[in-house]
Design an enzyme around this catalytic site. Structure first.
Site, PDB file in Angstrom:
ATOM      1  N   TRP A 182       0.838  -1.199   0.000  1.00 56.44           N
ATOM      2  CA  TRP A 182       0.000   0.000   0.000  1.00 56.44           C
ATOM      3  C   TRP A 182       0.876   1.253   0.000  1.00 56.44           C
ATOM      4  CZ3 TRP A 182      -0.272   4.124   3.377  1.00 56.44           C
ATOM      5  CH2 TRP A 182      -1.371   4.972   3.244  1.00 56.44           C
ATOM      6  N   HIS A 183       2.006   1.182   0.708  1.00 59.30           N
ATOM      7  CA  HIS A 183       2.870   2.354   0.823  1.00 59.30           C
ATOM      8  C   HIS A 183       3.582   2.690  -0.488  1.00 59.30           C
ATOM      9  CE1 HIS A 183       2.398   1.740   5.197  1.00 59.30           C
ATOM     10  NE2 HIS A 183       2.684   3.017   5.275  1.00 59.30           N
ATOM     11  N   GLY A 184       3.843   1.702  -1.301  1.00 51.69           N
ATOM     12  CA  GLY A 184       4.534   2.006  -2.541  1.00 51.69           C
ATOM     13  C   GLY A 184       4.699   0.784  -3.421  1.00 51.69           C
TER      14      GLY A 184
ATOM     15  N   PHE B  48       2.027   8.547  -1.560  1.00 51.50           N
ATOM     16  CA  PHE B  48       1.278   7.320  -1.372  1.00 51.50           C
ATOM     17  C   PHE B  48      -0.192   7.514  -1.656  1.00 51.50           C
ATOM     18  CE2 PHE B  48       4.729   6.808   1.980  1.00 51.50           C
ATOM     19  CZ  PHE B  48       5.599   6.265   1.055  1.00 51.50           C
TER      20      PHE B  48
END
Length: 487
Positions: A324-326, A487
């Site tokens: 989800w962060h990257g 993000f």
């Protein structure tokens, strides 16, 4: 380019003044227009992405609520989820997936015919997508009634203070607030401005100055000393905390001035005594999102083997949390390491509890706190590094600290710091970290922020002016974007 801190200081008061001037029935229109302008300041055409998901989720919510059968309800929910996840997949993960397919095909001597796409990632895509998904999920669970006012629902997704970096809100907390009439309240306005001031202080003075050092080190790893690299690892922990929590404070403060309350997103995370405790204190709106919509359903599905069902759910949840962060393997590794740590803590909960009873609390608690902080700093190496190669290079260089220190102690000739940051700048960064932790300690023990509200005007305004002066004097020469905007 997106708003920086100073441009926001112009935008926010204009919107706020107009908000209180306008009658209540026109305020949602003002906030929605302001939110559109705020988002379009980055890349105007990307407002169409938001418009697409808003329209889909608005009608999906109504259809889910009115569905005659559970099968039909699931179908409408699936349409909503596919639309939202599809947008994420295309704009955030398409090239990541395609690059990995290309690499895998190359191992067999094949060529991947699928072309890469050149496009910018829409700011805050993961945040407002997750917020939109929580709306239809809550309706499907019967926890919330569909919002019939299209403009109010659009505002729920786009509310500009928390649009691009959260906190991730639930419909139960936010939508009813847009229907309520907000009166001007001096005390509430001052509370909101005070929270914003603290947020700007953390961003401009602490986070941006630390970023000057960490960016220089991670951008030129192969010319750094081991000590410079290790300092950057520790500085990044405080940089990302001050940067992200600063945005949250500014968002919550700006919303509070107008009468809206956003959820708290941080609760002194560096006081955590375990990784599990850390995720109860860090980015709490994301943690609860994953807990409610992914972790808990996965555990329930594995109810025949709860013990290993929890481990499985933890690994899946934190692997996806990392992604989800990257869209990079470094983020996946970051998430997997936290999943492993959480699984270990779950499996050893009883034995650790027995140990805590044998070791004096004044030894056991600080030891757990220190180990948790070191682990989090270790995992953030992968979070910050530009590639897996850079992350492993940092890890290989860490033991060199002891050699450099011993050489310096014996010969006093080899500098332990290079020219990445002058000694005065390094001292300032160290002072800012100490100042931050001192303020946190005093607030946790004596509630200094709450007590400031009750002090005489001379004391309050002296603190405010001193904070502004420090911001003016120690502001970083380089303005850095908020980390979580990507993000």
């Amino acid at each position: 380019m997106l708003f920086n801190s100073f441009e926001f200081l112009v935008f926010f008061p204009v919107v706020t003044v107009l908000f209180f001037i306008l009658p209540h029935r026109f305020r949602w229109q003002l906030l929605l227009a302001a939110s559109c302008f705020f988002y379009m300041f980055f890349k105007p055409e990307y407002i169409l992405i938001l418009a697409f998901t808003i329209v889909v989720d608005y009608y999906a919510g109504i259809l889910i609520e009115s569905a005659a059968t559970s099968k039909l309800k699931k179908r409408y929910l699936m349409i909503s989820l596919v639309a939202n996840i599809g947008v994420l997949a295309v704009f955030k993960y398409y090239n990541f997936i395609n690059d990995n397919i290309t690499g895998l095909a190359g191992l067999f001597g094949w060529t991947n015919p699928i072309p890469a796409l050149t496009m910018l990632l829409p700011v805050g895509l993961s945040f407002h997508t997750f917020q939109a998904m929580s709306y239809t999920l809550e309706i499907a669970r019967g926890n919330y009634r569909a919002e019939k006012h299209f403009g109010i629902y659009a505002l729920y997704v786009m509310f500009y203070p928390q649009l691009v970096a959260g906190p991730i809100e639930r419909p139960q907390n936010m939508i009813h607030q847009f229907h309520e009439k907000k009166e001007f309240c001096y005390t509430r306005v001052v509370d909101g401005l005070r929270l914003m001031l603290w947020g700007f202080f953390k961003k401009i003075v602490i986070a941006d100055n630390l970023a000057t050092y960490t960016d220089s080190v991670y951008g030129n790893l192969h010319v750094q000393t081991s000590i410079a690299i290790v300092i950057a690892v520790f500085f990044f922990a405080f940089q990302i905390y001050c940067d992200f929590s600063a945005y949250t404070d500014i968002a919550r403060g700006a919303a509070r001035v107008m009468g809206f309350e956003l959820v708290k997103n941080f609760n002194y995370p560096f006081r955590s005594r375990s990784v599990t405790d850390f995720w109860r204190r860090w980015h709490m709106s994301l943690t609860t999102w994953f807990n409610d919509y992914l972790f808990t359903p996965l555990v329930i599905r594995n109810r025949d083997s709860i013990k290993w069902g929890v481990v499985f759910a933890l690994m899946v949840t934190f692997s996806l949390s990392g992604l989800w962060h990257g869209a990079a393997w470094t983020y996946v590794v970051f998430g997997v390491m936290h999943g492993i740590a959480m699984s270990y803590e779950f499996l050893t909960k009883k034995s650790r509890k027995r140990l805590s009873k044998k070791v004096p609390a004044f030894i056991y608690n600080p030891m757990c706190q220190a180990l948790t902080f070191l682990f989090v700093c270790f995992t953030w190496i992968f979070f910050r590094a530009g590639s897996m190669q850079d992350a492993f290079y940092v890890l290989r260089r860490i033991p060199g600290v002891f050699t450099e220190l011993s050489n310096f102690a014996v010969t006093n000739s080899k500098p332990i710091f290079d020219g990445t940051l002058n000694r005065l700048g390094l001292i300032y960064c160290g002072m800012f970290v100490i100042l931050l932790e001192t303020i946190h300690y005093l607030d946790n023990k004596f509630q200094i922020f709450s007590r400031l509200r009750t002090q005489r005007a001379l004391v309050r305004w002296s603190v405010y002016y001193l904070t502004v002066l420090v911001m003016m004097f120690f502001a970083s020469a380089t303005a850095h974007k908020f980390i979580y905007f990507q993000f």
